[in-house]
Scaffold this motif. Structure first.
Motif, PDB file in Angstrom:
ATOM      1  N   ALA A 207      -3.254  -4.178   6.851  1.00  0.00           N
ATOM      2  CA  ALA A 207      -4.331  -5.079   6.440  1.00  0.00           C
ATOM      3  C   ALA A 207      -4.305  -5.157   4.928  1.00  0.00           C
ATOM      4  N   VAL A 208      -4.347  -6.366   4.387  1.00  0.00           N
ATOM      5  CA  VAL A 208      -4.389  -6.569   2.945  1.00  0.00           C
ATOM      6  C   VAL A 208      -5.826  -6.862   2.538  1.00  0.00           C
ATOM      7  N   LEU A 209      -6.348  -6.064   1.592  1.00  0.00           N
ATOM      8  CA  LEU A 209      -7.710  -6.242   1.102  1.00  0.00           C
ATOM      9  C   LEU A 209      -7.690  -6.648  -0.361  1.00  0.00           C
ATOM     10  N   ASP A 210      -8.673  -7.436  -0.747  1.00  0.00           N
ATOM     11  CA  ASP A 210      -8.881  -7.779  -2.145  1.00  0.00           C
ATOM     12  C   ASP A 210     -10.361  -8.031  -2.356  1.00  0.00           C
ATOM     13  N   LYS A 211     -10.940  -7.346  -3.339  1.00  0.00           N
ATOM     14  CA  LYS A 211     -12.363  -7.494  -3.675  1.00  0.00           C
ATOM     15  C   LYS A 211     -13.259  -7.271  -2.462  1.00  0.00           C
ATOM     16  N   GLY A 212     -12.868  -6.319  -1.611  1.00  0.00           N
ATOM     17  CA  GLY A 212     -13.678  -5.963  -0.460  1.00  0.00           C
ATOM     18  C   GLY A 212     -13.567  -6.897   0.717  1.00  0.00           C
ATOM     19  N   ILE A 213     -12.681  -7.879   0.629  1.00  0.00           N
ATOM     20  CA  ILE A 213     -12.515  -8.869   1.697  1.00  0.00           C
ATOM     21  C   ILE A 213     -11.174  -8.668   2.383  1.00  0.00           C
ATOM     22  N   LEU A 214     -11.188  -8.669   3.702  1.00  0.00           N
ATOM     23  CA  LEU A 214      -9.959  -8.562   4.481  1.00  0.00           C
ATOM     24  C   LEU A 214      -9.223  -9.894   4.411  1.00  0.00           C
TER      25      LEU A 214
END
Length: 361
Positions: A207-214
């Motif tokens: 899973a790639v996350l960025d700024k708390g968003i999946l």
């Protein structure tokens, strides 16, 4: 070992007014080796600690084998965690470090002797049982931390940046050992990393996350070949991104007006994007490169450019090529005796329409 499933249902967590995890919806299958991948501050370690019970979400459900464990304290979850710094007791021997969790659970001496002996054999450290952590290498210390965690037979194994303290050569060796151990145990494993190569070579899915968003979930090849958005395209591997607009779509062709480059007439993909703003993504190794004036095959779209820089990286050479107002990256395989393009060389870049990905966000 048990093979437990793990499910996050619409989990959100904030520190004060700062959101850290935003509506995380994720399922990890029994026995799966799963990676949480993202840059610093993306929320991946927060999510891992939440699974362990060290962080508490404000909304959503956290299910293990279908049971919500949101309110269960860490010591009752039967979830094992290996920390980034291993957290070994320096005054204890390897044997005592590994046996620590069993002592806390008041296992019998015979059970401890049997279980600790078996797990030390499993990680190849039986001959180091009487040594202390300071007498071990970084890789051996990591194995002790793993042994201490799996000896309690947890439902889930959590790994927080497990290889970050090792040098590059040892990281490659240890990630293979880690993968083999996980396969042997069949233990559902979730590990956090910011290293895309580490995730791509070990995990079944990530899973790639960025700024708390999946941002996206899938296999390494799936995320690499079919990124959902600009962030995933740029974070999982290296990508060229042309910003612009899809201006026309016909039965056979598509027109993409690239900012700083102009209109490109491309073959229409099987599932064409909608007309409107978009980005065109493609990988550097998918870009053919030839001297200016040399004919190219008709299957590619050819662009004239000027080499701005050239780097020799061993198995391939990386070029930065100016095309119009845009700089593109092209990776070309290296063969002995084949010269490199020098900065200032006039070249042609060939784009394979089948490898182009249209991103609308």
């Amino acid at each position: 070992m048990n093979q437990a499933s793990l499910e996050c249902r619409h989990i959100s967590l904030s520190y004060g007014t700062t959101p850290v995890l935003r509506d995380i919806d994720l399922r990890i299958e029994p026995g799966e080796f799963f990676a949480l991948l993202g840059p610093s501050g993306s929320g991946k370690s927060t999510l891992l600690r939440l699974i362990a019970g060290f962080n508490q979400h404000q909304s959503g459900e956290l299910l293990v084998d279908g049971q919500d464990i949101s309110g269960v304290p860490p010591h009752l979850r039967n979830i094992g965690m290996v920390f980034q710094n291993y957290a070994l007791w320096p005054h204890m021997t390897v044997w005592d470090n590994v046996a620590f969790g069993l002592v806390e659970r008041r296992e019998s001496r015979d059970a401890m002797r049997r279980k600790v002996g078996a797990v030390l054999d499993l990680v190849g450290l039986a001959q180091y049982a009487r040594r202390r952590p300071a007498q071990l290498s970084g890789g051996q210390q990591q194995r002790v931390a793993l042994a201490r965690t799996i000896v309690i037979e947890p439902r889930l194994l959590l790994l927080d940046e497990p290889l970050s303290n090792l040098d590059k050569q040892l990281r490659v060796q240890m990630r293979e050992e880690l993968k083999n151990l996980q396969r042997k145990l069949g233990l559902t494993t979730v590990f956090v990393t910011h290293d895309q190569e580490e995730a791509m070579t070990t995990a079944d899915r990530m899973a790639v996350l960025d700024k708390g968003i999946l941002q996206q979930v899938g296999t390494a090849a799936g995320l690499y070949d079919y990124p959902h958005n600009r962030f995933v395209a740029g974070f999982v591997g290296t990508a060229n991104l042309l910003e612009g607009e899809v201006t026309a779509v016909s039965a056979d062709t598509l027109t993409f007006h690239a900012r700083g480059l102009g209109p490109l007439a491309l073959a229409r993909p099987a599932e064409p994007p909608a007309i409107g703003p978009a980005a065109l993504a493609f990988r550097p190794h998918q870009v053919s490169m030839r001297p200016r004036g040399e004919p190219g095959d008709g299957a590619r779209v050819w662009l004239d450019g000027l080499v701005e820089s050239a780097e020799f990286l061993g198995e391939f050479s990386r070029y930065r090529v100016r095309v119009g107002e845009v700089a593109l990256t092209s990776d070309q395989p290296h063969y002995a005796g084949r010269g490199m393009f020098a900065p200032g060389a006039q070249v042609r870049l060939g784009l394979d329409p089948a490898q182009l990905r249209y991103l609308d966000r």
